[in-house]
Design an enzyme around this catalytic site. Structure first.
Site, PDB file in Angstrom:
ATOM      1  N   GLY A  25       3.145  -8.636   6.317  1.00 52.02           N
ATOM      2  CA  GLY A  25       3.557  -7.811   7.445  1.00 52.02           C
ATOM      3  C   GLY A  25       3.333  -6.361   7.084  1.00 52.02           C
ATOM      4  N   GLY A  26       3.092  -5.536   8.086  1.00 48.87           N
ATOM      5  CA  GLY A  26       2.901  -4.109   7.825  1.00 48.87           C
ATOM      6  C   GLY A  26       1.813  -3.884   6.803  1.00 48.87           C
ATOM      7  CG  ASP A  27       2.659  -1.000   3.784  1.00 52.44           C
ATOM      8  OD1 ASP A  27       3.598  -1.819   3.932  1.00 52.44           O
ATOM      9  OD2 ASP A  27       2.805   0.113   3.253  1.00 52.44           O
ATOM     10  CD  GLU A  28       6.089  -5.982   2.885  1.00 52.31           C
ATOM     11  OE1 GLU A  28       6.148  -7.083   3.447  1.00 52.31           O
ATOM     12  OE2 GLU A  28       7.087  -5.319   2.580  1.00 52.31           O
TER      13      GLU A  28
ATOM     14  CG  LEU B  74      -1.898  -1.162   1.335  1.00 55.73           C
ATOM     15  CD1 LEU B  74      -2.692  -1.055   2.626  1.00 55.73           C
ATOM     16  CD2 LEU B  74      -2.831  -1.210   0.146  1.00 55.73           C
TER      17      LEU B  74
END
Length: 192
Positions: A189-192, A149
């Site tokens: 993870g995170g925005d992945e 994102l």
């Protein structure tokens, strides 16, 4: 037929001794377990092997509790069964603990394989599924789409992590709706 019951049986079931004698022991069994109880008892008395069953037994107030029913044959000197001695042991707490351990087990397994925020598969489950797909002989290949994102950090910085989390949950719902059955949508993870 049953010929003796102790006072605990009568206190628990609310049945009199006369009501319990013969085949009167069977009605307090939960209706779902009665056929199995009759079948196992018939088998035990036919073979002389010990009887054991887990069943729900109706208490005098109508509440059912899980019991462990056991009976062993008492034999004479020539080995013939002359009578049976049986017990009913309350295992309600054990059954409750088993059910709770199974909720808990499912939740722990889910947490080990899914992202807690989005509910999507996590990295480990994704890689396991990809490896499985790659080893299926009938599958000619696997397509992978990786989404990162843009400017997600700016959303977290400007609007706060709660807004960022809501965005991730929304994107996860959209991904889930877009994939086919058998496809895997995961959060790396995170925005992945």
């Amino acid at each position: 037929y049953h010929v003796y019951f102790n006072q605990q049986w009568m206190d628990y079931t609310g049945l009199t001794l006369v009501e319990s004698l013969g085949d009167g022991w069977n009605p307090p069994f939960h209706a779902d377990e009665r056929p199995l109880a009759r079948r196992l008892w018939a088998e035990a008395t036919r073979t002389g092997e010990p009887y054991e069953i887990e069943y729900r037994l109706r208490r005098h107030d109508g509440v059912y509790r899980w019991m462990l029913g056991r009976a062993v044959p008492l034999r004479n000197d020539s080995g013939e069964v002359v009578k049976w001695f049986g017990t009913c042991t309350d295992i309600e707490d054990l059954k409750t603990a088993q059910v709770e351990a199974a909720e808990l087990r499912e939740e722990l397994e889910r947490r080990a394989t899914h992202d807690p925020l989005t509910g999507l598969a996590n990295r480990d489950l994704l890689f396991d599924q990809m490896e499985l797909m790659l080893h299926q002989r009938r599958s000619p290949g696997v397509a992978v789409v990786f989404i990162d994102l843009d400017r997600f950090k700016a959303i977290n910085d400007r609007l706060g992590h709660r807004a960022g989390d809501q965005l991730l949950v929304h994107v996860a719902e959209r991904l889930r709706a877009a994939v086919r059955q058998g496809d895997v949508a995961a959060r790396i993870g995170g925005d992945e």
